[in-house]
Design a protein around this motif. Structure first.
Motif, PDB file in Angstrom:
ATOM      1  N   VAL A   1       0.829  -1.205   0.000  1.00 28.46           N
ATOM      2  CA  VAL A   1       0.000   0.000   0.000  1.00 28.46           C
ATOM      3  C   VAL A   1       0.863   1.256   0.000  1.00 28.46           C
ATOM      4  O   VAL A   1       2.036   1.224   0.368  1.00 28.46           O
ATOM      5  N   ASP A   2       0.238   2.370  -0.428  1.00 29.92           N
ATOM      6  CA  ASP A   2       0.939   3.654  -0.422  1.00 29.92           C
ATOM      7  C   ASP A   2       0.719   4.364   0.901  1.00 29.92           C
ATOM      8  O   ASP A   2       0.136   3.801   1.839  1.00 29.92           O
TER       9      ASP A   2
ATOM     10  N   LYS B   1       4.135  -0.453  -6.418  1.00 30.45           N
ATOM     11  CA  LYS B   1       4.801  -1.375  -5.506  1.00 30.45           C
ATOM     12  C   LYS B   1       4.633  -2.814  -5.970  1.00 30.45           C
ATOM     13  O   LYS B   1       5.580  -3.612  -5.935  1.00 30.45           O
ATOM     14  N   ILE B   2       3.427  -3.155  -6.389  1.00 31.23           N
ATOM     15  CA  ILE B   2       3.173  -4.520  -6.861  1.00 31.23           C
ATOM     16  C   ILE B   2       4.002  -4.803  -8.111  1.00 31.23           C
ATOM     17  O   ILE B   2       4.568  -5.887  -8.274  1.00 31.23           O
ATOM     18  N   ASP B   3       4.108  -3.822  -8.999  1.00 32.32           N
ATOM     19  CA  ASP B   3       4.901  -4.010 -10.216  1.00 32.32           C
ATOM     20  C   ASP B   3       6.363  -4.306  -9.881  1.00 32.32           C
ATOM     21  O   ASP B   3       6.999  -5.169 -10.500  1.00 32.32           O
ATOM     22  N   ARG B   4       6.912  -3.586  -8.925  1.00 28.15           N
ATOM     23  CA  ARG B   4       8.312  -3.827  -8.547  1.00 28.15           C
ATOM     24  C   ARG B   4       8.470  -5.233  -7.968  1.00 28.15           C
ATOM     25  O   ARG B   4       9.443  -5.940  -8.268  1.00 28.15           O
TER      26      ARG B   4
ATOM     27  N   ILE C   1      -8.295  -6.365   2.762  1.00 22.44           N
ATOM     28  CA  ILE C   1      -9.126  -5.366   3.452  1.00 22.44           C
ATOM     29  C   ILE C   1      -8.708  -3.960   3.038  1.00 22.44           C
ATOM     30  O   ILE C   1      -9.558  -3.100   2.743  1.00 22.44           O
ATOM     31  N   ALA C   2      -7.398  -3.712   2.984  1.00 20.30           N
ATOM     32  CA  ALA C   2      -6.908  -2.387   2.551  1.00 20.30           C
ATOM     33  C   ALA C   2      -7.365  -2.077   1.139  1.00 20.30           C
ATOM     34  O   ALA C   2      -7.753  -0.940   0.829  1.00 20.30           O
ATOM     35  N   ALA C   3      -7.346  -3.091   0.261  1.00 20.30           N
ATOM     36  CA  ALA C   3      -7.746  -2.863  -1.129  1.00 20.30           C
ATOM     37  C   ALA C   3      -9.222  -2.539  -1.260  1.00 20.30           C
ATOM     38  O   ALA C   3      -9.638  -1.897  -2.233  1.00 20.30           O
ATOM     39  N   GLY C   4     -10.034  -2.960  -0.299  1.00 18.40           N
ATOM     40  CA  GLY C   4     -11.465  -2.700  -0.364  1.00 18.40           C
ATOM     41  C   GLY C   4     -11.897  -1.402   0.268  1.00 18.40           C
ATOM     42  O   GLY C   4     -13.031  -0.948   0.054  1.00 18.40           O
ATOM     43  N   MET C   5     -11.028  -0.785   1.039  1.00 19.71           N
ATOM     44  CA  MET C   5     -11.415   0.423   1.766  1.00 19.71           C
ATOM     45  C   MET C   5     -11.716   1.590   0.824  1.00 19.71           C
ATOM     46  O   MET C   5     -12.729   2.277   0.976  1.00 19.71           O
TER      47      MET C   5
ATOM     48  N   LEU D   1      -7.504  -6.521  -5.426  1.00 17.05           N
ATOM     49  CA  LEU D   1      -6.131  -6.982  -5.210  1.00 17.05           C
ATOM     50  C   LEU D   1      -5.731  -8.002  -6.277  1.00 17.05           C
ATOM     51  O   LEU D   1      -4.638  -7.926  -6.838  1.00 17.05           O
ATOM     52  N   ALA D   2      -6.630  -8.932  -6.566  1.00 18.11           N
ATOM     53  CA  ALA D   2      -6.334  -9.925  -7.612  1.00 18.11           C
ATOM     54  C   ALA D   2      -6.147  -9.248  -8.968  1.00 18.11           C
ATOM     55  O   ALA D   2      -5.272  -9.635  -9.755  1.00 18.11           O
ATOM     56  N   GLN D   3      -6.949  -8.225  -9.235  1.00 19.41           N
ATOM     57  CA  GLN D   3      -6.791  -7.502 -10.499  1.00 19.41           C
ATOM     58  C   GLN D   3      -5.431  -6.813 -10.581  1.00 19.41           C
ATOM     59  O   GLN D   3      -4.795  -6.790 -11.644  1.00 19.41           O
TER      60      GLN D   3
END
Length: 373
Positions: free
Chosen positions: A26-27, A36-39, A62-66, A92-94
């Protein structure tokens, strides 16, 4: 094995589990960061290109859904957490899927609860799914299924989940990544804190001081150390370091803290599952003599040493084994149901009917905690 040899072994491992905490994904605002995910994916793909199969254990649902739900702070009640996870698991999966798609690679999402690992056949099903995804070139993205998990059904944290997954699939190494670059002897923000290069046994943790963030310092370090020791008990070596050093962690492994396995104390797959993942359906209470016998190893549990039972278990169920003072001794697969066993308690073998003379828990299906690291 020397630390350098273990690091070389991890660097050359053919099948690894990589666990990432929410803070790694997360940022500053708490939203999932595609950058971050790309790295992370770039580093994983570099490792895959070297011939390694990689299984990812990812937090962050949970963070991705907020954000999509308009939640400004992390929810505290179970229903809202589950709702956020239901939305976040998709996002998150996407994010993982978009990132791996840059390399023409497909991902597969595997959502687990403690109940899935706790039932042997369901655990095997999860293992087969992960293995098949691996075989066909997809990257398994494993997460706890927060949408349905209750406090009774949770692994507790994704660190523990990653250790169980690593052992379940017979991984060659587990890489735990977070916001701390290794295990320190005290809170790393304190002056004079020293990095611990390797952990061979529990004695190497003597003198490690509690920090503000938990038993071993910041960043949920207690959970990570516990997970690392759990994985090594199942024969999987561990590298613990920061996500910021993922390229090195998945490269030559010359970073962070390594946790050695103990070949003389390695549990086979069944005993590991029985001790650390299985659902216990009942309790057997032993006298002091029986405790001494079963903790020596290689001795079956007989009816004469059992003083009491609890629960409505059936033959073939996993039961918790306790000593005279309710201390936890271990677990095992019981050979009788609760009703039949109740009539056998405290009896010597020659006092039992012929069909009741086999051990209550055979040594091959009994695992104790006496030899924990």
């Amino acid at each position: 094995m020397e630390s350098a040899d273990l690091r070389a072994q991890i660097a050359g491992a053919r099948r690894i589990v990589v666990k990432l905490g929410t803070s790694s994904l997360v940022d500053a605002a708490g939203a999932v960061s595609q950058a971050k995910i790309d790295r992370i994916v770039d580093a994983i793909e570099a490792r895959i290109a070297r011939g390694t199969d990689v299984i990812v254990v990812s937090s962050g649902a949970i963070a991705a859904g907020m954000g999509p739900l308009g939640l400004r702070t992390r929810p505290q009640d179970l229903a809202t957490k589950q709702a956020a996870a239901a939305v976040g698991q998709i996002h998150l999966a996407q994010s993982w899927g978009r990132s791996f798609a840059r390399y023409g690679r497909t991902i597969g999402q595997v959502l687990l609860t403690q109940a899935d690992a706790g039932v042997r056949e369901r655990a095997r099903n999860a293992q087969r799914t992960i293995d098949r995804l691996r075989q066909i070139g997809a990257v398994p993205i494993v997460n706890e299924n927060d949408t349905v998990a209750t406090s009774e059904m949770r692994f507790g944290d994704n660190d523990r989940l990653s250790a169980i997954v690593a052992t379940l699939i017979s991984a060659d190494a587990l890489v735990l990544l977070s916001d701390v670059d290794g295990l320190y002897d005290r809170n790393p923000s304190h002056e004079g804190a020293m990095l611990i290069d390797e952990v061979r046994s529990g004695s190497d943790l003597d003198g490690v001081q509690a920090g503000d963030g938990g038993l071993f310092g910041t960043g949920g370090m207690a959970a990570k150390v516990s997970a690392a020791r759990l994985a090594t008990r199942g024969g999987v070596p561990v590298l613990l370091t920061a996500t910021e050093r993922i390229e090195e962690a998945l490269g030559d492994a010359q970073v962070g803290t390594v946790f050695h396995t103990r070949p003389d104390r390695k549990l086979n797959a069944w005993k590991f599952w029985a001790l650390y993942a299985a659902d216990a359906e009942g309790v057997l209470r032993l006298d002091a003599g029986a405790v001494k016998a079963v903790t020596r190893g290689g001795t079956s549990l007989l009816a004469v040493g059992i003083t009491g039972i609890e629960g409505d278990f059936h033959a073939g169920d996993i039961v918790e084994i306790l000593g005279p003072d309710s201390e936890v001794i271990g677990r095992g697969e019981v050979a009788y149901n609760a009703r039949e066993l109740a009539s056998m308690l405290g009896k010597h073998t020659d006092e039992l009917d012929a069909q009741q003379r086999r051990p209550v828990v055979h040594a091959d299906y009994l695992s104790n905690y006496a030899s924990r690291l």
